[in-house]
Design an enzyme around this catalytic site. Structure first.
Site, PDB file in Angstrom:
ATOM      1  N   ARG A  29       0.866  -1.165   0.000  1.00  0.00           N
ATOM      2  CA  ARG A  29       0.000   0.000   0.000  1.00  0.00           C
ATOM      3  C   ARG A  29       0.904   1.217   0.000  1.00  0.00           C
ATOM      4  O   ARG A  29       1.900   1.255   0.732  1.00  0.00           O
ATOM      5  CB  ARG A  29      -0.858  -0.039   1.262  1.00  0.00           C
ATOM      6  CG  ARG A  29      -1.983   0.943   1.273  1.00  0.00           C
ATOM      7  CD  ARG A  29      -2.702   0.918   2.608  1.00  0.00           C
ATOM      8  NE  ARG A  29      -2.026   1.744   3.589  1.00  0.00           N
ATOM      9  CZ  ARG A  29      -2.610   2.199   4.695  1.00  0.00           C
ATOM     10  NH1 ARG A  29      -3.868   1.886   4.963  1.00  0.00           N
ATOM     11  NH2 ARG A  29      -1.942   2.941   5.551  1.00  0.00           N
ATOM     12  N   TYR A  44      -2.726  10.746   7.527  1.00  0.00           N
ATOM     13  CA  TYR A  44      -2.973   9.324   7.751  1.00  0.00           C
ATOM     14  C   TYR A  44      -2.024   8.432   6.925  1.00  0.00           C
ATOM     15  O   TYR A  44      -1.825   8.663   5.738  1.00  0.00           O
ATOM     16  CB  TYR A  44      -4.427   8.967   7.363  1.00  0.00           C
ATOM     17  CG  TYR A  44      -4.586   7.483   7.255  1.00  0.00           C
ATOM     18  CD1 TYR A  44      -4.700   6.709   8.398  1.00  0.00           C
ATOM     19  CD2 TYR A  44      -4.513   6.841   6.017  1.00  0.00           C
ATOM     20  CE1 TYR A  44      -4.770   5.336   8.318  1.00  0.00           C
ATOM     21  CE2 TYR A  44      -4.580   5.466   5.929  1.00  0.00           C
ATOM     22  CZ  TYR A  44      -4.716   4.718   7.092  1.00  0.00           C
ATOM     23  OH  TYR A  44      -4.752   3.360   7.016  1.00  0.00           O
ATOM     24  N   ASP A  59      -5.131   3.866   0.111  1.00  0.00           N
ATOM     25  CA  ASP A  59      -6.270   4.092   0.999  1.00  0.00           C
ATOM     26  C   ASP A  59      -6.580   5.589   1.042  1.00  0.00           C
ATOM     27  O   ASP A  59      -5.768   6.382   1.521  1.00  0.00           O
ATOM     28  CB  ASP A  59      -5.907   3.585   2.409  1.00  0.00           C
ATOM     29  CG  ASP A  59      -7.108   3.529   3.344  1.00  0.00           C
ATOM     30  OD1 ASP A  59      -8.158   4.106   3.002  1.00  0.00           O
ATOM     31  OD2 ASP A  59      -6.982   2.906   4.422  1.00  0.00           O
ATOM     32  N   HIS A 118      -9.084   6.745   2.713  1.00  0.00           N
ATOM     33  CA  HIS A 118      -9.557   6.920   4.091  1.00  0.00           C
ATOM     34  C   HIS A 118     -10.766   7.842   4.202  1.00  0.00           C
ATOM     35  O   HIS A 118     -10.788   8.751   5.038  1.00  0.00           O
ATOM     36  CB  HIS A 118      -8.397   7.391   4.980  1.00  0.00           C
ATOM     37  CG  HIS A 118      -8.306   6.631   6.269  1.00  0.00           C
ATOM     38  ND1 HIS A 118      -8.569   7.194   7.480  1.00  0.00           N
ATOM     39  CD2 HIS A 118      -7.992   5.342   6.525  1.00  0.00           C
ATOM     40  CE1 HIS A 118      -8.416   6.281   8.433  1.00  0.00           C
ATOM     41  NE2 HIS A 118      -8.070   5.146   7.880  1.00  0.00           N
ATOM     42  N   GLU A 142      -8.992   2.304  -1.872  1.00  0.00           N
ATOM     43  CA  GLU A 142      -9.795   1.944  -0.695  1.00  0.00           C
ATOM     44  C   GLU A 142     -10.534   3.154  -0.120  1.00  0.00           C
ATOM     45  O   GLU A 142      -9.981   4.260  -0.094  1.00  0.00           O
ATOM     46  CB  GLU A 142      -8.836   1.361   0.347  1.00  0.00           C
ATOM     47  CG  GLU A 142      -9.496   1.016   1.654  1.00  0.00           C
ATOM     48  CD  GLU A 142      -8.467   0.512   2.667  1.00  0.00           C
ATOM     49  OE1 GLU A 142      -7.344   0.125   2.262  1.00  0.00           O
ATOM     50  OE2 GLU A 142      -8.787   0.523   3.864  1.00  0.00           O
ATOM     51  N   GLU A 184     -14.130  -1.554   5.961  1.00  0.00           N
ATOM     52  CA  GLU A 184     -13.462  -1.784   7.258  1.00  0.00           C
ATOM     53  C   GLU A 184     -14.274  -1.216   8.420  1.00  0.00           C
ATOM     54  O   GLU A 184     -14.114  -1.665   9.544  1.00  0.00           O
ATOM     55  CB  GLU A 184     -12.025  -1.238   7.261  1.00  0.00           C
ATOM     56  CG  GLU A 184     -11.935   0.271   7.266  1.00  0.00           C
ATOM     57  CD  GLU A 184     -10.498   0.779   7.257  1.00  0.00           C
ATOM     58  OE1 GLU A 184      -9.666   0.198   6.551  1.00  0.00           O
ATOM     59  OE2 GLU A 184     -10.225   1.761   7.955  1.00  0.00           O
ATOM     60  N   ARG A 213     -13.960  -5.312   2.901  1.00  0.00           N
ATOM     61  CA  ARG A 213     -12.829  -5.102   3.800  1.00  0.00           C
ATOM     62  C   ARG A 213     -13.033  -5.632   5.220  1.00  0.00           C
ATOM     63  O   ARG A 213     -12.142  -5.518   6.057  1.00  0.00           O
ATOM     64  CB  ARG A 213     -12.536  -3.592   3.878  1.00  0.00           C
ATOM     65  CG  ARG A 213     -11.979  -3.012   2.616  1.00  0.00           C
ATOM     66  CD  ARG A 213     -10.487  -3.257   2.503  1.00  0.00           C
ATOM     67  NE  ARG A 213      -9.734  -2.474   3.454  1.00  0.00           N
ATOM     68  CZ  ARG A 213      -8.684  -2.907   4.134  1.00  0.00           C
ATOM     69  NH1 ARG A 213      -8.264  -4.150   4.001  1.00  0.00           N
ATOM     70  NH2 ARG A 213      -8.036  -2.111   4.953  1.00  0.00           N
ATOM     71  N   GLU A 239      -4.658  -7.667   4.353  1.00  0.00           N
ATOM     72  CA  GLU A 239      -3.771  -6.602   4.848  1.00  0.00           C
ATOM     73  C   GLU A 239      -2.910  -7.161   5.989  1.00  0.00           C
ATOM     74  O   GLU A 239      -3.400  -7.886   6.846  1.00  0.00           O
ATOM     75  CB  GLU A 239      -4.628  -5.438   5.370  1.00  0.00           C
ATOM     76  CG  GLU A 239      -3.820  -4.250   5.853  1.00  0.00           C
ATOM     77  CD  GLU A 239      -4.724  -3.102   6.329  1.00  0.00           C
ATOM     78  OE1 GLU A 239      -5.919  -3.328   6.577  1.00  0.00           O
ATOM     79  OE2 GLU A 239      -4.202  -1.983   6.448  1.00  0.00           O
ATOM     80  N   TRP A 292     -11.438  11.662   9.037  1.00  0.00           N
ATOM     81  CA  TRP A 292     -10.000  11.368   9.204  1.00  0.00           C
ATOM     82  C   TRP A 292      -9.596  10.167   8.379  1.00  0.00           C
ATOM     83  O   TRP A 292     -10.235   9.190   8.292  1.00  0.00           O
ATOM     84  CB  TRP A 292      -9.663  11.106  10.682  1.00  0.00           C
ATOM     85  CG  TRP A 292      -8.200  10.762  10.817  1.00  0.00           C
ATOM     86  CD1 TRP A 292      -7.155  11.605  10.657  1.00  0.00           C
ATOM     87  CD2 TRP A 292      -7.641   9.474  11.099  1.00  0.00           C
ATOM     88  NE1 TRP A 292      -5.966  10.916  10.820  1.00  0.00           N
ATOM     89  CE2 TRP A 292      -6.243   9.611  11.083  1.00  0.00           C
ATOM     90  CE3 TRP A 292      -8.205   8.209  11.326  1.00  0.00           C
ATOM     91  CZ2 TRP A 292      -5.376   8.537  11.312  1.00  0.00           C
ATOM     92  CZ3 TRP A 292      -7.366   7.143  11.564  1.00  0.00           C
ATOM     93  CH2 TRP A 292      -5.949   7.299  11.547  1.00  0.00           C
TER      94      TRP A 292
HETATM   95  C1  GCO Z   1      -6.416   0.339   7.128  1.00  0.00           C
HETATM   96  C2  GCO Z   1      -7.183   1.230   8.036  1.00  0.00           C
HETATM   97  C3  GCO Z   1      -6.540   1.519   9.350  1.00  0.00           C
HETATM   98  C4  GCO Z   1      -7.489   2.338  10.220  1.00  0.00           C
HETATM   99  C5  GCO Z   1      -7.371   1.887  11.631  1.00  0.00           C
HETATM  100  C6  GCO Z   1      -8.303   2.623  12.559  1.00  0.00           C
HETATM  101  O1  GCO Z   1      -6.729   0.357   5.961  1.00  0.00           O
HETATM  102  O2  GCO Z   1      -5.569  -0.387   7.621  1.00  0.00           O
HETATM  103  O3  GCO Z   1      -7.676   2.340   7.346  1.00  0.00           O
HETATM  104  O4  GCO Z   1      -5.291   2.093   9.214  1.00  0.00           O
HETATM  105  O5  GCO Z   1      -7.215   3.689  10.151  1.00  0.00           O
HETATM  106  O6  GCO Z   1      -7.662   0.528  11.667  1.00  0.00           O
HETATM  107  O7  GCO Z   1      -8.244   2.049  13.805  1.00  0.00           O
HETATM  108 MG    MG Z   2      -8.296   1.536   5.462  1.00  0.00          MG
END
Ligand code: GCO
Ligand code: MG
Length: 412
Positions: free
Chosen positions: A150, A162, A220, A222, A246, A272, A293, A349, A412
């Site tokens: 990634r 992030y 990602d 996010h 993602e 996720e 996810r 992952e 975030w």
């Molecule tokens: C990922 C996720 C994580 C989240 C985290 C929050 O793709 O691995 O986005 O990095 O930010 O799990 O607790």
């Molecule tokens: Mg993620």
């Protein structure tokens, strides 16, 4: 068949480098199972749900009756779904599968249909504040044997964002959001989508030029983009052949994905932060995504994640289970056993846990040829050092929050 009586359910909250919530279930004849219910930044809610509301209901039940227990906890609460409920149910469900496999004397994947492949392809997290640092990080992953990475980078003009390691050490860095920072309140980061959209395609162009066409690349976003911004980014990244983009948009608005799909063939991964098959219904049935996810830890355990994966499989959607370090080695092992067995496994992952975490949780899964294989011993194959767990008590820790440059709170 004689029931396998549940005698005791304990909740272990421990913080070996970061916080984890684990359930331990013991049967009357001495079989122990473990399950992960860690919900990053909200750990104590799950611990209370387990300790105060589920543990008393489990005493005396048949540990073999996994489906019945799942339905009893899910339907029996009346208040369905939600991250806290589903993580708590996940922990119990996983512990019961661990017990069943130990009693059977088989690694768990054998009870889920047996191995469909040698190992589960995984992706690691490469990141850098600039291209040279990013390239070093990718090289370090390649040297360790990763075949998929990634890619996350800093954005010129913004501070820490992030997914980017704050202090790279020869590519072996861990980025500071994992563990969530130990503090009484979350830290604040600053975000500006236009700067990100201008910058990111040039990063992927450079990475492809440096590392060639074979390397599997992911990214990602996010949850930070609007639908039209995500559509534009997916289109701009097409020449660099991403395995997936993602969380392009916050997926509460599932219609957004229709708009994204109309504009780009970059594959999309979402889920996720979902916790049931119902969260995916529109996205899967309308074929708006390519990867689901959810990990076992946040989606009701192995029992319910299997339902999500089977539903996804009907539409050629594959799995891409969440595996950051805020899922414990027990949770990762659960996802791996299911991933090894599923026909529509896609990728897993994998952020390697810290040595501190491994002092408490000792996983038997092994990494080779860019993939993880769950342990071949009976059960999930993760041991827990209870005394070491007790020496590392819970510490408040939160994920950061994001604000736009004008101060508005952003995703975030
Ligand atoms: C990922 C996720 C994580 C989240 C985290 C929050 O793709 O691995 O986005 O990095 O930010 O799990 O607790
Ligand atoms: Mg993620």
């Amino acid at each position: 068949m004689t029931p396998l009586r549940i005698d005791r359910t304990q909740v272990i909250v421990t913080s070996p480098g970061r916080n984890f919530v684990t359930v331990r279930i013991d049967t009357a004849d001495g079989v122990t199972g473990y399950g992960d219910g860690t919900l990053n930044g909200r750990e104590l809610s799950v611990a209370s749900y387990l300790r105060d509301h589920l543990a008393p209901l489990l005493v005396g039940r048949d540990a073999h009756a996994i489906e019945d227990t799942w339905q009893y906890l899910y339907r029996g609460s009346y208040w369905r779904r939600g991250p806290v409920t589903m993580a708590a149910i996940a922990a119990v469900d996983t512990a019961l599968w661990d017990i069943k496999a130990k009693v059977a004397g088989l690694p768990l994947y054998q009870l889920l249909g047996g191995a469909s492949r040698e190992r589960c392809l995984v992706y690691g997290h490469a990141s850098g504040a600039n291209l040279p640092e990013l390239f070093d990080s990718v090289r370090a992953h390649l040297a360790q044997g990763f075949r998929a990475v990634r890619i996350q980078t800093a954005v010129p003009g913004l501070g820490s964002v992030y997914g980017v390691a704050s202090s790279p050490v020869g590519g072996a860095e861990r980025y500071d959001y994992e563990p969530a920072r130990r503090a009484a309140v979350p830290v604040t980061e600053t975000w500006e989508t236009r700067a990100y959209l201008r910058h990111l395609p040039s990063v992927f162009e450079a990475v492809r030029a440096e590392f060639g066409p074979e390397l599997i690349l992911l990214h990602d976003a996010h949850h930070r983009l609007t639908p039209i911004q995500a559509a534009r980014l997916g289109k701009a990244l097409e020449p660099y052949d991403l395995f997936w983009l993602e969380d392009p948009t916050p997926a509460e608005n599932q219609d957004a994905l229709r708009l994204i799909r109309q504009h780009t063939t970059t594959p999309i991964a979402i889920g996720e932060v979902f916790n049931t098959v119902w969260d995916y219904r529109q996205l899967i049935a309308e074929q708006l995504i390519d990867y689901v996810r959810s990990p076992a830890t946040h989606a009701g355990g192995i029992t319910h994640l299997r339902r999500i994966a089977d539903y996804a499989g009907m539409y050629q959607v594959k799995t891409g289970m969440h595996g950051p370090t805020d899922i414990s080695p027990i949770g990762l092992a659960a996802s791996l056993h299911l991933g090894l067995a599923l026909h529509n496994f896609g990728i897993q992952e994998y952020m390697v846990h810290s040595d501190e975490t491994h002092a408490v949780f000792q996983p038997g899964y092994s990494f080779a040829d860019g993939g993880l294989r769950p342990a071949d011993e009976p059960g999930l194959g993760v041991a827990l050092d209870v005394e070491c767990a007790a020496r590392n008590p819970y510490q408040p820790a939160y994920l950061p929050i994001n604000r736009l440059t004008d101060g508005t709170v952003h995703d975030w």
